[in-house]
Structures are given as structure tokens and as C-alpha cells.
Design an enzyme around this catalytic site. Structure first.
Site, PDB file in Angstrom:
ATOM      1  N   GLY A  64     -82.798 -21.571  50.608  1.00 45.38           N
ATOM      2  CA  GLY A  64     -81.593 -20.880  50.131  1.00 45.38           C
ATOM      3  C   GLY A  64     -80.505 -21.919  49.894  1.00 45.38           C
ATOM      4  O   GLY A  64     -80.780 -23.108  49.714  1.00 45.38           O
ATOM      5  N   ARG A  65     -79.252 -21.451  49.928  1.00 44.13           N
ATOM      6  CA  ARG A  65     -78.131 -22.347  49.600  1.00 44.13           C
ATOM      7  C   ARG A  65     -78.058 -23.543  50.548  1.00 44.13           C
ATOM      8  O   ARG A  65     -77.850 -24.686  50.115  1.00 44.13           O
ATOM      9  CB  ARG A  65     -76.815 -21.557  49.664  1.00 44.13           C
ATOM     10  CG  ARG A  65     -76.687 -20.553  48.557  1.00 44.13           C
ATOM     11  CD  ARG A  65     -75.671 -19.490  48.898  1.00 44.13           C
ATOM     12  NE  ARG A  65     -76.192 -18.576  49.904  1.00 44.13           N
ATOM     13  CZ  ARG A  65     -75.944 -17.273  49.950  1.00 44.13           C
ATOM     14  NH1 ARG A  65     -75.157 -16.726  49.082  1.00 44.13           N
ATOM     15  NH2 ARG A  65     -76.470 -16.517  50.894  1.00 44.13           N
ATOM     16  N   ILE A  66     -78.256 -23.295  51.843  1.00 40.13           N
ATOM     17  CA  ILE A  66     -78.137 -24.397  52.810  1.00 40.13           C
ATOM     18  C   ILE A  66     -79.322 -25.357  52.664  1.00 40.13           C
ATOM     19  O   ILE A  66     -79.157 -26.582  52.665  1.00 40.13           O
ATOM     20  CB  ILE A  66     -78.024 -23.852  54.253  1.00 40.13           C
ATOM     21  CG1 ILE A  66     -76.741 -23.004  54.375  1.00 40.13           C
ATOM     22  CG2 ILE A  66     -78.021 -24.988  55.278  1.00 40.13           C
ATOM     23  CD1 ILE A  66     -76.650 -22.187  55.655  1.00 40.13           C
ATOM     24  N   ARG A  75     -90.038 -18.188  50.473  1.00 41.17           N
ATOM     25  CA  ARG A  75     -90.721 -16.953  50.061  1.00 41.17           C
ATOM     26  C   ARG A  75     -90.957 -16.964  48.548  1.00 41.17           C
ATOM     27  O   ARG A  75     -92.005 -16.595  48.057  1.00 41.17           O
ATOM     28  CB  ARG A  75     -89.857 -15.730  50.418  1.00 41.17           C
ATOM     29  CG  ARG A  75     -90.222 -15.116  51.751  1.00 41.17           C
ATOM     30  CD  ARG A  75     -89.275 -14.012  52.070  1.00 41.17           C
ATOM     31  NE  ARG A  75     -87.891 -14.448  51.829  1.00 41.17           N
ATOM     32  CZ  ARG A  75     -86.815 -13.704  52.021  1.00 41.17           C
ATOM     33  NH1 ARG A  75     -86.939 -12.482  52.438  1.00 41.17           N
ATOM     34  NH2 ARG A  75     -85.603 -14.176  51.803  1.00 41.17           N
ATOM     35  N   ILE A 132     -81.930 -25.410  62.421  1.00 38.86           N
ATOM     36  CA  ILE A 132     -80.531 -24.961  62.329  1.00 38.86           C
ATOM     37  C   ILE A 132     -80.503 -23.517  61.830  1.00 38.86           C
ATOM     38  O   ILE A 132     -79.471 -23.041  61.352  1.00 38.86           O
ATOM     39  CB  ILE A 132     -79.672 -25.863  61.399  1.00 38.86           C
ATOM     40  CG1 ILE A 132     -80.283 -25.963  59.993  1.00 38.86           C
ATOM     41  CG2 ILE A 132     -79.464 -27.233  61.996  1.00 38.86           C
ATOM     42  CD1 ILE A 132     -79.313 -26.479  58.955  1.00 38.86           C
ATOM     43  N   ALA A 133     -81.653 -22.836  61.913  1.00 41.54           N
ATOM     44  CA  ALA A 133     -81.746 -21.490  61.339  1.00 41.54           C
ATOM     45  C   ALA A 133     -81.295 -20.436  62.349  1.00 41.54           C
ATOM     46  O   ALA A 133     -80.134 -20.000  62.339  1.00 41.54           O
ATOM     47  CB  ALA A 133     -83.160 -21.250  60.867  1.00 41.54           C
ATOM     48  N   ARG A 134     -82.182 -20.054  63.233  1.00 41.50           N
ATOM     49  CA  ARG A 134     -81.887 -19.060  64.259  1.00 41.50           C
ATOM     50  C   ARG A 134     -82.855 -19.262  65.413  1.00 41.50           C
ATOM     51  O   ARG A 134     -83.992 -19.694  65.206  1.00 41.50           O
ATOM     52  CB  ARG A 134     -82.127 -17.639  63.733  1.00 41.50           C
ATOM     53  CG  ARG A 134     -80.943 -16.982  63.061  1.00 41.50           C
ATOM     54  CD  ARG A 134     -79.821 -16.648  64.067  1.00 41.50           C
ATOM     55  NE  ARG A 134     -78.707 -16.016  63.435  1.00 41.50           N
ATOM     56  CZ  ARG A 134     -77.687 -16.642  62.837  1.00 41.50           C
ATOM     57  NH1 ARG A 134     -77.644 -17.962  62.789  1.00 41.50           N
ATOM     58  NH2 ARG A 134     -76.698 -15.961  62.306  1.00 41.50           N
ATOM     59  N   GLU A 156     -80.347 -17.555  73.157  1.00 39.70           N
ATOM     60  CA  GLU A 156     -79.124 -18.307  73.411  1.00 39.70           C
ATOM     61  C   GLU A 156     -77.986 -17.369  73.827  1.00 39.70           C
ATOM     62  O   GLU A 156     -77.991 -16.205  73.441  1.00 39.70           O
ATOM     63  CB  GLU A 156     -78.717 -19.123  72.158  1.00 39.70           C
ATOM     64  CG  GLU A 156     -78.395 -18.283  70.952  1.00 39.70           C
ATOM     65  CD  GLU A 156     -78.095 -19.137  69.704  1.00 39.70           C
ATOM     66  OE1 GLU A 156     -78.896 -20.011  69.352  1.00 39.70           O
ATOM     67  OE2 GLU A 156     -77.043 -18.896  69.100  1.00 39.70           O
ATOM     68  N   HIS A 171     -75.216 -24.266  68.843  1.00 37.68           N
ATOM     69  CA  HIS A 171     -75.006 -23.414  67.656  1.00 37.68           C
ATOM     70  C   HIS A 171     -73.657 -23.730  66.984  1.00 37.68           C
ATOM     71  O   HIS A 171     -72.774 -22.869  66.889  1.00 37.68           O
ATOM     72  CB  HIS A 171     -75.085 -21.925  68.051  1.00 37.68           C
ATOM     73  CG  HIS A 171     -75.408 -21.025  66.888  1.00 37.68           C
ATOM     74  ND1 HIS A 171     -76.145 -19.869  67.014  1.00 37.68           N
ATOM     75  CD2 HIS A 171     -75.078 -21.107  65.580  1.00 37.68           C
ATOM     76  CE1 HIS A 171     -76.255 -19.287  65.821  1.00 37.68           C
ATOM     77  NE2 HIS A 171     -75.601 -20.023  64.942  1.00 37.68           N
TER      78      HIS A 171
END
Ligand code: GLV
Length: 328
Positions: free
Chosen positions: A156-158, A179, A238-240, A269, A287
Site C-alpha cells: 500500500g502507500r507505506i 493481495r 511495522i504493520a500490526r 501490546e 508502536h
């Protein structure tokens, strides 16, 4: 006319509260109290809008207990704290904060990658602990960034921002898995080549994860995926939390199955798997990928724009479930 009522669930810039107060009757949480779900529900009763930060879970139980709620505005691009289907079913709008954090988060992804591959945190701890007595040829020798292969999962953008930094700034060969494949122009701008997930894991020197969290992306990286990676590879999340199986990663790092990892997000977290705390070859940050003052201000402003946009003008800026607008 009575102003709509808005709850701000966490402490935030005083200017953010002031902006909200121009339009709403605001209940803030500037003491940053941690609320249980029951407390959140009690605070939300009678409110039409809520400003959330990404850690407050808005699900069917909360929505059913607060039927007056019309909009939940997240000050985060990720919105896995929202049960968006439950919101849509009840005509509640969700909004997030995309775009304003893209470059800042991509900067951080790159910083974490460099800190991890070049063992910056580990060597700093060593120095601070007074252990540096003499120089040696292999002291904290890590792996190169320039000229290496960067594998990005989630384009995506990041992800695209990280690809551009790697390709244009560091001469990295960029491969990605997503995807859906990017169009040819975006691929050319990012100098990125689409590959299957298995090929990416086998070939990349550095794997960076930037996929949104959904039930389908849970444990995208577990023991089986780590086993495909090079023993010299680094893994950056750095996602989740939940995208990586943190327990499996801790074992892999302990056994040097891969060289190192950099994690900004964690399963459960702010708790961190204690096994991760025991291994030296992991850089751990709380985070903070979007945490610069200008970006955090922009994220807060966008959440406010959404609350004002919807509750005052019926025009939210970044709606997640716009079908709600048609049914209003
Ligand atoms: C941060 O993690 C965000 O989703 O904005």
C-alpha cells in the site's frame, strides 16, 4: 441549538480539544485514564461521536449499548480496533487517518530496518553497559542495506514509500508481495517486482511487513515462513501485532534461524512476549512508527475534520464504510 456530544477517548493535544469544542460538547480524557470496556460504554452513552486512537475496541456490544453513536473517528490509518461490519449494520460511520502518516511511517520503517541490520540498538546497549574494552574486527558486524534485496509484504502507500527509499536511496533490489499487483506505472516508480510470498521469503535479505491486520493476515509470518528465510535475513514488522507469530519469532531469533528482527508492534501490546525481551538480536520500539509531532498533529486534525465533517456538514473526509452515508 444543542451541540452534538463527542467523547475523546485518550489524551491528545490541547489544540485538538479546543478545535472540537468550537463545534461540540466535549468530554475529554486528558488524564489519559485507562478505561475498561464498561467504563468506555458508560462514557459513550449519550454521545454522537467518539475520537479514538486505535486502542479502543468498538464492537457490537459497545454499539448496542450506545445507540446514539453516529461516528467513530480513528486517529490511525489501521482500524482493526473497529468491528466495521457491526458499525455498518447499525448505521455508524467509521473513519481513519490515511495519507498524512505515510512518509513518516515509511521513514521509520527504514530507520528500524537500518537499526536492525546494522545492530545499532544492541551495540548501544553494550557501550552503555560499559562493556566496550577494545575494538575487534567482527564487533557487531551486521548485514548491508545498500545493494541488498528488500522484500516488502503489503504494498500500500507505506510499502511503496519504503520501496522508493530502498530503490532510489540505497540501490536495493525491491521485490514485493501484495493481495493485488500494482499497476505498471507504480511498479516503475517504486522499481519493484511482484513475486509470490514464498519466493519473497526465500530471496529477500530484508523482509518488511506493512499489511493491514485482518483475520486473513493473522500470523502471516510464523515458524513455517521463517524457515523459508535466509539465515542472514532480517524481519521488520511495522504493520500490526498478530501479523507475526511473536512466540515463533522469539524461538527463531534465539536459535539464530534468522539474523535479527525489528518490531514496532506486538501481539497483545502493550504487553510484549517475554521471550522477545530475552534475545539480543531484536530491536523493540513501542508502536511509534508515525510518532513525529507534525504527523501526530496531522492525524489528530484529520480525526477532528472527520467528526466536524460528518456531525456538522454530513461530509466526512475519509469514511471507511461510506454506504452508511446513503442510509442516513
Ligand atoms: C498506527 O499504527 C496506525 O495505524 O496509524
Amino acid at each position: 441549538m444543542n451541540k452534538p456530544k463527542v467523547l475523546v477517548a485518550r489524551s491528545i493535544f490541547p489544540e485538538t480539544i479546543a478545535r472540537l469544542e468550537e463545534h461540540f460538547e466535549v468530554e475529554a480524557n486528558q488524564g489519559d485514564e485507562s478505561w475498561t470496556k464498561a467504563q468506555l460504554i458508560a462514557k459513550l452513552k449519550g454521545k454522537q461521536g467518539v475520537f479514538t486512537t486505535g486502542s479502543e475496541r468498538i464492537d457490537a456490544e459497545v454499539l448496542d449499548a450506545c445507540p446514539g453513536l453516529k461516528i467513530c473517528a480513528n486517529m490511525a490509518v489501521g482500524y482493526n480496533n473497529f468491528d466495521i461490519d457491526a458499525m455498518t449494520a447499525r448505521g455508524v460511520l467509521g473513519t481513519n487517518a490515511p495519507d498524512v502518516l505515510t512518509e513518516t511511517t515509511a521513514d521509520f520503517g527504514f530507520a528500524l530496518l537500518m537499526a536492525t541490520a546494522r545492530r545499532i540498538a544492541e551495540s548501544e546497549h553494550f557501550l552503555r553497559a560499559g562493556k566496550w574494552e577494545k575494538w575487534s574486527f567482527d564487533m557487531f558486524a551486521g548485514s548491508d542495506i545498500h545493494g541488498s534485496t528488500l522484500g516488502i509484504v503489503g504494498m500500500g502507500r507505506i510499502g511503496q514509500g519504503i520501496a522508493k527509499r530502498g530503490a532510489h536511496g540505497f540501490g536495493m533490489k525491491v521485490i514485493y508481495h501484495n493481495r493485488s499487483r500494482l499497476d505498471a506505472q507504480l511498479e516503475a516508480e517504486c522499481k519493484a517486482t511482484y513475486v509470490g510470498k514464498e519466493e519473497l521469503l526465500k530471496t529477500a535479505d530484508h523482509v518488511v511487513l506493512v499489511v493491514p491486520y485482518t483475520p486473513a493476515s493473522h500470523h502471516t509470518i510464523g515458524a513455517a515462513e521463517i524457515a523459508l528465510m535466509k539465515p542472514t535475513a532480517t524481519l521488520i514488522n511495522i504493520a500490526r501485532g498478530g501479523i507475526v507469530d511473536d512466540a515463533a519469532l522469539a524461538v527463531a531469533l534465539r536459535d539464530k534461524r534468522i539474523a535479527a528482527a525489528g518490531l514496532d508492534v506486538f501481539e497483545g501490546e502493550p504487553k510484549v512476549n517475554p521471550e522477545l525481551l530475552k534475545v539480543p538480536n531484536v530491536v523493540l520500539t513501542p508502536h511509534i512508527a508515525s510518532a513525529t509531532v507534525p504527523t501526530r498533529r496531522a492525524m489528530a486534525d484529520l480525526a477532528v475534520d472527520n467528526l466536524i465533517g460528518y456531525l456538522v456538514h454530513n461530509k466526512p473526509v475519509t469514511p471507511l464504510n461510506p454506504t452508511v452515508l446513503a442510509t442516513r
